[in-house]
Design an enzyme around this catalytic site. Structure first.
Site, PDB file in Angstrom:
ATOM      1  N   GLY A 193      24.155  12.334  12.186  1.00  0.00           N
ATOM      2  CA  GLY A 193      25.690  12.531  12.346  1.00  0.00           C
ATOM      3  C   GLY A 193      26.301  13.014  10.862  1.00  0.00           C
ATOM      4  N   GLN A 253      32.375  14.445   4.125  1.00  0.00           N
ATOM      5  CA  GLN A 253      30.964  14.407   3.404  1.00  0.00           C
ATOM      6  C   GLN A 253      30.665  15.889   2.661  1.00  0.00           C
ATOM      7  OE1 GLN A 253      28.790  12.523   6.979  1.00  0.00           O
ATOM      8  NE2 GLN A 253      27.874  11.350   5.135  1.00  0.00           N
ATOM      9  N   CYS A 310      23.239   6.150   5.189  1.00  0.00           N
ATOM     10  CA  CYS A 310      24.411   7.182   4.983  1.00  0.00           C
ATOM     11  C   CYS A 310      23.783   8.057   4.118  1.00  0.00           C
ATOM     12  CB  CYS A 310      25.614   6.744   4.621  1.00  0.00           C
ATOM     13  SG  CYS A 310      26.923   7.798   4.463  1.00  0.00           S
ATOM     14  N   LEU A 311      23.826   9.345   4.591  1.00  0.00           N
ATOM     15  CA  LEU A 311      23.486  10.699   3.628  1.00  0.00           C
ATOM     16  C   LEU A 311      24.430  10.586   2.210  1.00  0.00           C
ATOM     17  CD1 LEU A 311      23.154  13.299   6.675  1.00  0.00           C
ATOM     18  CD2 LEU A 311      21.320  12.195   5.343  1.00  0.00           C
ATOM     19  N   HIS A 318      30.747   5.069  12.573  1.00  0.00           N
ATOM     20  CA  HIS A 318      30.334   5.416  11.341  1.00  0.00           C
ATOM     21  C   HIS A 318      31.116   6.676  10.759  1.00  0.00           C
ATOM     22  CE1 HIS A 318      27.236   5.631   7.910  1.00  0.00           C
ATOM     23  NE2 HIS A 318      27.537   6.864   7.986  1.00  0.00           N
ATOM     24  N   GLU A 319      31.006   7.819  11.700  1.00  0.00           N
ATOM     25  CA  GLU A 319      31.637   9.090  11.333  1.00  0.00           C
ATOM     26  C   GLU A 319      33.007   8.991  11.092  1.00  0.00           C
ATOM     27  OE1 GLU A 319      29.580  10.812  10.207  1.00  0.00           O
ATOM     28  OE2 GLU A 319      27.694  10.082  11.165  1.00  0.00           O
ATOM     29  N   HIS A 323      34.143   7.472   7.918  1.00  0.00           N
ATOM     30  CA  HIS A 323      34.355   8.764   6.946  1.00  0.00           C
ATOM     31  C   HIS A 323      35.553   9.422   6.920  1.00  0.00           C
ATOM     32  CE1 HIS A 323      30.383   8.621   4.995  1.00  0.00           C
ATOM     33  NE2 HIS A 323      29.664   8.791   6.166  1.00  0.00           N
TER      34      HIS A 323
HETATM   35  O1  GNR Z   1      21.714   9.872   9.501  1.00  0.00           O
HETATM   36  C1  GNR Z   1      22.321   8.633   9.396  1.00  0.00           C
HETATM   37  N1  GNR Z   1      21.794   7.701  10.318  1.00  0.00           N
HETATM   38  C2  GNR Z   1      22.503   6.603  10.644  1.00  0.00           C
HETATM   39  C3  GNR Z   1      21.998   5.359  10.874  1.00  0.00           C
HETATM   40  C4  GNR Z   1      22.533   4.265  11.547  1.00  0.00           C
HETATM   41  C5  GNR Z   1      23.815   4.414  11.277  1.00  0.00           C
HETATM   42  C6  GNR Z   1      24.672   5.611  11.156  1.00  0.00           C
HETATM   43  C7  GNR Z   1      23.843   6.404  10.802  1.00  0.00           C
HETATM   44  S1  GNR Z   1      24.815   7.968  10.249  1.00  0.00           S
HETATM   45  C8  GNR Z   1      23.460   8.714   8.932  1.00  0.00           C
HETATM   46  C9  GNR Z   1      24.288  10.224   8.799  1.00  0.00           C
HETATM   47  C10 GNR Z   1      25.586   9.840   8.221  1.00  0.00           C
HETATM   48  O2  GNR Z   1      25.877   9.520   6.756  1.00  0.00           O
HETATM   49  N2  GNR Z   1      26.868  10.030   8.641  1.00  0.00           N
HETATM   50  O3  GNR Z   1      27.852   9.982   8.074  1.00  0.00           O
HETATM   51 NI    NI Z   2      27.488   8.541   6.423  1.00  0.00          NI
END
Ligand code: GNR
Ligand code: NI
Length: 167
Positions: free
Chosen positions: A46, A51, A91-92, A133-134, A137
């Site tokens: 995601g 980001q 999270c990236l 999660h997104e 952000h």
């Molecule tokens: O790549 C991602 N893996 C992930 C694993 C568990 C819960 C959420 C994520 S999202 C993350 C990519 C990211 O940072 N999205 O904002």
């Molecule tokens: Ni993230």
């Protein structure tokens, strides 16, 4: 298409609140394409526009195994959330850090797709976790901020140490 630069925590731009998209036009579709390419290249499941330092309510997600399940959600809204689930998230924007986070187990969301059409989506499992999660952000929130102060302090010092190594 283009690979965009991903901001790294604790960059203060990750705390900006994203604005709604007013019109789904070619500029937004270009952003979605670039975000998707950036997400696949990372690789991640995601990515939120926040980001890549674009403060508009746009997210891309692909939780499929074969990377053929790309979804773009514009102005997403949670209509319903229930249950609880705990999952080890990454999270990236926080490379190398993985911690358990509690979220709703099941969500119903409404959003616009890349054609500006309204879509309603029911999700559970990894997709529901990723959507939440997104959407965090877009509100300027990074998953580490859901953890205890002690864990946040440890994560910040670990990130500084990793940064020194890559200089
Ligand atoms: O790549 C991602 N893996 C992930 C694993 C568990 C819960 C959420 C994520 S999202 C993350 C990519 C990211 O940072 N999205 O904002
Ligand atoms: Ni993230």
């Amino acid at each position: 298409m283009a690979i965009l630069n991903i901001l790294h925590y604790p960059d203060e731009r990750l705390h900006k609140v994203a604005r709604p998209v007013e019109k789904v036009d070619d500029g937004i579709r270009r952003l979605i394409d670039d975000m998707a390419e950036t997400m696949y290249e990372a690789p991640g499941i995601g990515l939120a526009a926040t980001q890549v330092d674009v403060h508009l309510r746009v997210i891309v997600i692909d939780v499929s195994e074969d990377k053929t399940g790309l979804m773009a959600l514009i102005n997403p809204r949670i209509l319903q959330a229930d249950g609880h689930t705990v999952f080890e998230e990454g999270c990236l924007s926080v490379p190398g850090i993985y911690e358990e986070v509690e979220r709703a187990q099941h969500v119903v969301i409404e959003a616009l797709d890349r054609n500006g059409e309204t879509l309603k989506l029911e999700a559970e499992g990894l997709l529901a976790i990723c959507i939440q999660h997104e959407m965090d952000h877009l509100e300027g929130k990074v998953f580490v901020e859901k953890l205890s102060r002690l864990k946040q302090t440890r994560i910040l010092s670990r990130l500084k140490k990793n940064q020194r190594k890559t200089l």
